[in-house]
Enzyme design. Structure first.
Site, PDB file in Angstrom:
ATOM      1  CD  GLU A  17      -2.498   1.328   2.705  1.00  0.00           C
ATOM      2  OE1 GLU A  17      -3.441   0.542   2.915  1.00  0.00           O
ATOM      3  OE2 GLU A  17      -2.110   2.183   3.539  1.00  0.00           O
ATOM      4  NE  ARG A 107     -18.016   5.095   7.891  1.00  0.00           N
ATOM      5  CZ  ARG A 107     -18.090   5.088   9.214  1.00  0.00           C
ATOM      6  NH1 ARG A 107     -19.204   4.713   9.809  1.00  0.00           N
ATOM      7  NH2 ARG A 107     -17.036   5.426   9.948  1.00  0.00           N
ATOM      8  N   GLY A 108     -15.013   5.347   4.740  1.00  0.00           N
ATOM      9  CA  GLY A 108     -14.245   6.531   5.148  1.00  0.00           C
ATOM     10  C   GLY A 108     -14.546   6.864   6.600  1.00  0.00           C
ATOM     11  CB  ALA A 127     -18.020   0.050   3.007  1.00  0.00           C
ATOM     12  CE1 TYR A 147     -11.370  -1.016  10.022  1.00  0.00           C
ATOM     13  CE2 TYR A 147     -13.236  -2.105   8.959  1.00  0.00           C
ATOM     14  CZ  TYR A 147     -12.333  -1.047   9.033  1.00  0.00           C
ATOM     15  OH  TYR A 147     -12.402  -0.037   8.096  1.00  0.00           O
ATOM     16  CD  GLN A 178      -7.115  -0.387  10.489  1.00  0.00           C
ATOM     17  OE1 GLN A 178      -6.079  -0.212   9.849  1.00  0.00           O
ATOM     18  NE2 GLN A 178      -8.113   0.469  10.498  1.00  0.00           N
TER      19      GLN A 178
HETATM   20  P1  FAD Z   1     -18.172   0.110   6.890  1.00  0.00           P
HETATM   21  O1  FAD Z   1     -17.924  -1.289   6.460  1.00  0.00           O
HETATM   22  O2  FAD Z   1     -19.321   0.823   6.283  1.00  0.00           O
HETATM   23  O3  FAD Z   1     -18.302   0.107   8.477  1.00  0.00           O
HETATM   24  C1  FAD Z   1     -18.324   1.327   9.197  1.00  0.00           C
HETATM   25  C2  FAD Z   1     -18.962   1.093  10.573  1.00  0.00           C
HETATM   26  O4  FAD Z   1     -20.362   0.833  10.406  1.00  0.00           O
HETATM   27  C3  FAD Z   1     -18.409  -0.107  11.325  1.00  0.00           C
HETATM   28  O5  FAD Z   1     -18.379   0.228  12.701  1.00  0.00           O
HETATM   29  C4  FAD Z   1     -19.417  -1.223  11.073  1.00  0.00           C
HETATM   30  O6  FAD Z   1     -19.444  -2.154  12.130  1.00  0.00           O
HETATM   31  C5  FAD Z   1     -20.712  -0.413  11.004  1.00  0.00           C
HETATM   32  N1  FAD Z   1     -21.723  -1.006  10.122  1.00  0.00           N
HETATM   33  C6  FAD Z   1     -21.521  -1.582   8.925  1.00  0.00           C
HETATM   34  N2  FAD Z   1     -22.714  -1.958   8.404  1.00  0.00           N
HETATM   35  C7  FAD Z   1     -23.666  -1.585   9.288  1.00  0.00           C
HETATM   36  C8  FAD Z   1     -25.089  -1.678   9.309  1.00  0.00           C
HETATM   37  N3  FAD Z   1     -25.765  -2.253   8.297  1.00  0.00           N
HETATM   38  N4  FAD Z   1     -25.760  -1.156  10.381  1.00  0.00           N
HETATM   39  C9  FAD Z   1     -25.080  -0.575  11.400  1.00  0.00           C
HETATM   40  N5  FAD Z   1     -23.729  -0.469  11.440  1.00  0.00           N
HETATM   41  C10 FAD Z   1     -23.037  -0.960  10.389  1.00  0.00           C
HETATM   42  N6  FAD Z   1      -9.839   5.547   4.855  1.00  0.00           N
HETATM   43  C11 FAD Z   1      -9.643   6.542   3.954  1.00  0.00           C
HETATM   44  O7  FAD Z   1     -10.179   7.660   4.129  1.00  0.00           O
HETATM   45  N7  FAD Z   1      -8.869   6.346   2.832  1.00  0.00           N
HETATM   46  C12 FAD Z   1      -8.283   5.155   2.568  1.00  0.00           C
HETATM   47  O8  FAD Z   1      -7.592   5.005   1.548  1.00  0.00           O
HETATM   48  C13 FAD Z   1      -8.464   4.081   3.503  1.00  0.00           C
HETATM   49  N8  FAD Z   1      -7.898   2.868   3.281  1.00  0.00           N
HETATM   50  C14 FAD Z   1      -8.131   1.838   4.161  1.00  0.00           C
HETATM   51  C15 FAD Z   1      -7.592   0.575   3.891  1.00  0.00           C
HETATM   52  C16 FAD Z   1      -7.818  -0.493   4.762  1.00  0.00           C
HETATM   53  C17 FAD Z   1      -7.212  -1.861   4.452  1.00  0.00           C
HETATM   54  C18 FAD Z   1      -8.586  -0.296   5.947  1.00  0.00           C
HETATM   55  C19 FAD Z   1      -8.815  -1.433   6.910  1.00  0.00           C
HETATM   56  C20 FAD Z   1      -9.131   0.964   6.226  1.00  0.00           C
HETATM   57  C21 FAD Z   1      -8.919   2.029   5.333  1.00  0.00           C
HETATM   58  N9  FAD Z   1      -9.462   3.301   5.562  1.00  0.00           N
HETATM   59  C22 FAD Z   1      -9.266   4.325   4.663  1.00  0.00           C
HETATM   60  C23 FAD Z   1     -10.201   3.578   6.809  1.00  0.00           C
HETATM   61  C24 FAD Z   1     -11.731   3.383   6.677  1.00  0.00           C
HETATM   62  O9  FAD Z   1     -12.257   4.333   5.788  1.00  0.00           O
HETATM   63  C25 FAD Z   1     -12.327   3.532   8.083  1.00  0.00           C
HETATM   64  O10 FAD Z   1     -11.939   2.475   8.901  1.00  0.00           O
HETATM   65  C26 FAD Z   1     -13.831   3.787   8.142  1.00  0.00           C
HETATM   66  O11 FAD Z   1     -14.120   4.295   9.437  1.00  0.00           O
HETATM   67  C27 FAD Z   1     -14.701   2.559   7.929  1.00  0.00           C
HETATM   68  O12 FAD Z   1     -14.703   2.179   6.624  1.00  0.00           O
HETATM   69  P2  FAD Z   1     -15.355   0.768   6.184  1.00  0.00           P
HETATM   70  O13 FAD Z   1     -15.313   0.723   4.722  1.00  0.00           O
HETATM   71  O14 FAD Z   1     -14.795  -0.340   6.956  1.00  0.00           O
HETATM   72  O15 FAD Z   1     -16.900   1.047   6.679  1.00  0.00           O
END
Ligand code: FAD
Length: 289
Positions: A17, A107-108, A127, A147, A178
């Site tokens: 990355e 999601r971010g 997401a 995670y 993560q």
């Molecule tokens: P989601 O999967 O949408 O989850 C977000 C939260 O919502 C979690 O707490 C989950 O438990 C909860 N949730 C999910 N679905 C539901 C539902 N149906 N009802 C209620 N709650 C729910 N960030 C950046 O800005 N830029 C990057 O390039 C970037 N790269 C990353 C790369 C990796 C490998 C990782 C692990 C993270 C990265 N991140 C990045 C960080 C990421 O954007 C954050 O961790 C963000 O807070 C969550 O994104 P997610 O896609 O996991 O969200």
């Protein structure tokens, strides 16, 4: 090439990355690092996406270069922050035009100072919604974040895995974790995820501790716990940057060695754009990776 096809071959798949340099730094700083990282033969390189889309142009420019000029398969990170379905469509058009075939759909994070994520009107809340949107286009391989210790907003790992299953079912063909420092937590997570029916490959996010202060800040942001052994190293060598870097590289190598012995699907090294240190890790693990 779709990255899922790479995982259909021999494993572990080793990938890197990188992140775009901050807007105030010249973008060229990344290219020297990329040339050296390419020489280490990663299966693919993923490029992060700045909070709030602050690095969109740079991220896309680097993704394109990795693929076209450096000849390495690439994955563009993409978030829902500040994005409407229309703006996502135009980013997808651009990525498709450039021949990018893989997206890490995220999601971010909530904006600084806020604990909750609020989508823009009409935007995506999770997401999973972004994944469904990208999937409908049927043009990209889609990866998502996982995670091992639960997401910061959902520290109950079982509940987080329930949501992960929904996300995986929306059309994900790869999960990238993560960063974590305790392999035991990853193995426990993976067993639960597999029991839930999450069957796609799971690549492990590994970040070498090159600087004790940076890791403390990062782990506070992402919630990864620091095992006693690593805390000890940080206490012992934290005041001496060269020794800390050496100890951090050694810790990462031991972690990767153990993951490979346990037959993980992939090792995704967060290089922090540090080519020399990544080279050292790869050299130490010659014959293992
Ligand atoms: P989601 O999967 O949408 O989850 C977000 C939260 O919502 C979690 O707490 C989950 O438990 C909860 N949730 C999910 N679905 C539901 C539902 N149906 N009802 C209620 N709650 C729910 N960030 C950046 O800005 N830029 C990057 O390039 C970037 N790269 C990353 C790369 C990796 C490998 C990782 C692990 C993270 C990265 N991140 C990045 C960080 C990421 O954007 C954050 O961790 C963000 O807070 C969550 O994104 P997610 O896609 O996991 O969200």
């Amino acid at each position: 090439m779709r990255i899922s096809n790479i995982f259909a071959g021999s494993r572990p798949v080793v990938s890197f990355e990188v992140f775009p340099p901050k807007p105030e730094s010249p973008v060229e700083t990344i290219y020297t690092a990329l040339g050296k990282l390419r020489d280490l033969n990663p299966a693919f390189i993923s490029v992060t996406y700045g909070a709030g889309g602050s690095t969109t142009e740079r991220s896309i420019g680097i993704v394109e270069k990795v693929k076209r000029e450096y000849g390495v398969e690439t994955m563009a990170h993409l978030t829902c922050v500040g994005a409407t379905p229309e703006s996502i469509e135009s980013t997808l058009d651009k990525l498709e035009e450039l021949g990018v075939e893989n997206i890490l759909a995220l999601r971010g994070d909530p904006p600084a100072g806020s604990e909750t994520f609020t989508p823009v009107p009409g935007g995506f809340a999770f997401a999973r919604d972004l994944i469904g949107h990208i999937k409908r286009r049927n043009r990209f391989g889609i990866a998502a974040a996982a995670y091992p210790e639960g997401h910061l907003e959902c520290r109950n790992v079982d509940q987080d895995i329930e949501y992960l299953k929904l996300k995986a079912d929306a059309g994900v063909d790869l999960l990238i974790t993560q960063l974590f420092f305790d392999n035991g937590l990853f193995y426990a997570f993976l067993e639960k995820a597999r029991r839930k029916g999450i069957n796609c490959p799971v690549s492990t996010g590994i970040m070498p501790v090159l600087n004790a202060g940076q890791i403390k800040r990062l782990t506070a942001l992402c919630g990864a716990s620091i095992p006693t052994k690593l805390t000890g190293l940080m206490e012992k060598y934290g005041g001496n940057p060269a020794d800390m870097e050496k100890a951090g590289i050694e810790y990462a190598c031991q972690q990767i060695y153990d993951l490979v012995r346990n037959k993980v699907d992939g090792i995704h090294i967060c290089t922090m754009n540090k080519a020399e240190q990544t080279k050292e890790i790869m050299a130490n693990l010659q014959g293992v990776l």
